[in-house]
Design a protein around this motif. Structure first.
Motif, mmCIF file in Angstrom:
data_model
loop_
_atom_site.group_PDB
_atom_site.id
_atom_site.type_symbol
_atom_site.label_atom_id
_atom_site.label_comp_id
_atom_site.label_asym_id
_atom_site.label_seq_id
_atom_site.Cartn_x
_atom_site.Cartn_y
_atom_site.Cartn_z
ATOM 1 N N ALA A 6 0.803 -1.220 0.000
ATOM 2 C CA ALA A 6 0.000 0.000 0.000
ATOM 3 C C ALA A 6 0.838 1.274 0.000
ATOM 4 N N SER B 116 2.895 4.195 -1.392
ATOM 5 C CA SER B 116 3.164 4.890 -2.655
ATOM 6 C C SER B 116 4.661 5.055 -2.881
ATOM 7 N N CYS C 272 2.692 8.335 -8.299
ATOM 8 C CA CYS C 272 2.571 7.314 -7.249
ATOM 9 C C CYS C 272 2.221 8.020 -5.943
ATOM 10 N N GLY C 273 0.993 8.293 -5.784
ATOM 11 C CA GLY C 273 0.473 9.076 -4.662
ATOM 12 C C GLY C 273 -0.771 9.809 -5.099
ATOM 13 N N TYR D 84 -2.882 8.915 -7.312
ATOM 14 C CA TYR D 84 -4.028 8.013 -7.447
ATOM 15 C C TYR D 84 -4.774 7.844 -6.129
ATOM 16 N N TRP D 85 -4.093 8.159 -5.011
ATOM 17 C CA TRP D 85 -4.767 8.110 -3.707
ATOM 18 C C TRP D 85 -5.779 9.240 -3.549
ATOM 19 N N VAL E 273 -9.178 7.958 -4.011
ATOM 20 C CA VAL E 273 -9.511 7.079 -2.890
ATOM 21 C C VAL E 273 -9.873 7.904 -1.664
ATOM 22 N N PHE E 274 -9.076 8.921 -1.386
ATOM 23 C CA PHE E 274 -9.349 9.769 -0.223
ATOM 24 C C PHE E 274 -10.642 10.553 -0.398
ATOM 25 N N LEU F 212 -7.490 -0.619 -2.207
ATOM 26 C CA LEU F 212 -7.034 0.641 -1.614
ATOM 27 C C LEU F 212 -8.128 1.275 -0.758
ATOM 28 N N ALA G 17 -7.868 2.213 3.114
ATOM 29 C CA ALA G 17 -7.979 3.615 3.525
ATOM 30 C C ALA G 17 -9.090 3.809 4.553
ATOM 31 N N ALA H 89 0.556 11.034 1.251
ATOM 32 C CA ALA H 89 -0.305 10.112 0.512
ATOM 33 C C ALA H 89 0.501 8.956 -0.067
ATOM 34 N N PRO H 90 0.234 7.725 0.353
ATOM 35 C CA PRO H 90 -0.658 7.332 1.405
ATOM 36 C C PRO H 90 0.088 7.096 2.695
#
Length: 270
Positions: A20, A22, A172-173, A175-176, A179-180, A220, A224, A258-259
């Protein structure tokens, strides 16, 4: 190319990471972009291995890349090392010294400004969260301006025609963010407000090496949701002990970039 360790001769490249993280994804993606074979070792961040603690005694965090028995820690340093060690294989940094320095500057911005702001949104509620959302938007506005009329104007990626160092670090981050948004119910990336950044992110996520690296959205999201519950519970407990507002305590606590690294620990693995 990721491969399994066969228990015989030690691999030339071995990556210790967390699924998980990033920061781990940055290194995995860079290795794939450069078509370098590596062995991957998944770490339980609630019960870190003796090997990880020995290889990274300073931070005790993932990722750690071991090259011919010699360990390197911290994702951006690892990425730059990969470019130095394999310069002929899909360079991540541009050849121009100024452009290289510019990429490094914005990588620092991502880790020093944008990441902590996103983490603060995730770990807070109420007015403190609103303030953190504004910080995220302010930081995204800076990137949008660079894409519209600054150093990265007219580029498909921050690295030019192909994914480069800054794309890896930001992507790489980033994309969170979606999700957030789902977990917190707040809007972080508005396609109307940040059209160029939004288009860049969609293009980045469509790259085959990125698809191979990033876990599924469902996985993810599950992660989260559990992590946010834990962070808010920790903040409420700290607030009760200190006699302060739970929301304030959540913001004053170390905010995960993140994350965050793991549900078992609020600390972030670089």
């Amino acid at each position: 190319m990721e491969k399994q360790e066969n228990g015989g001769e030690a691999p030339e490249l071995k990556l210790f990471g967390s699924w998980a993280s990033s920061y781990t994804h940055r290194v995995q993606l860079a290795l794939r972009l450069k078509a370098l074979e590596f062995v991957y070792a998944e770490e339980d961040l609630g019960n870190k291995s003796e090997a990880l603690l020995r290889l990274n005694p300073v931070h005790k965090k993932v990722p750690v890349l071991v090259h011919r028995g010699r360990p390197l820690a911290e994702s951006v340093i690892i990425l730059q090392y990969l470019d130095d060690a394999w310069p002929e294989s899909r360079p991540l940094l541009p050849s121009d010294p100024f452009d290289r320095a510019l990429a490094r500057f914005w990588c620092h911005f991502a880790d020093d400004k944008l990441g902590p702001a996103v983490g603060a949104v995730f770990a807070s509620t109420g007015k403190e969260q609103e303030a953190a959302v504004q910080q995220v938007h302010d930081n995204l506005a800076l990137l949008e301006a660079e894409l519209r009329e600054g150093a990265f104007k007219g580029r498909r990626f921050f690295g030019g025609d192909q994914v480069g160092l800054l794309d890896v670090v930001l992507g790489c981050g980033s994309y969170w963010l979606a999700v957030f948004e789902e977990v917190t119910g707040v809007r972080l990336v508005d396609a109307d407000a940040f059209p160029l950044f939004h288009a860049w992110l969609r293009d980045f996520e469509a790259q085959e090496e990125v698809k191979e690296t990033i876990p599924s959205v469902d996985r993810l999201l599950e992660y989260a949701r559990g992590l946010r519950q834990m962070l808010l519970a920790l903040a409420a407990g700290a607030a009760a002990a200190a006699g302060s507002s739970p929301v304030t305590a959540a913001v004053d606590a170390p905010a995960p970039a993140a994350p965050p690294a793991a549900p078992q620990a609020a600390a972030v693995d670089i």
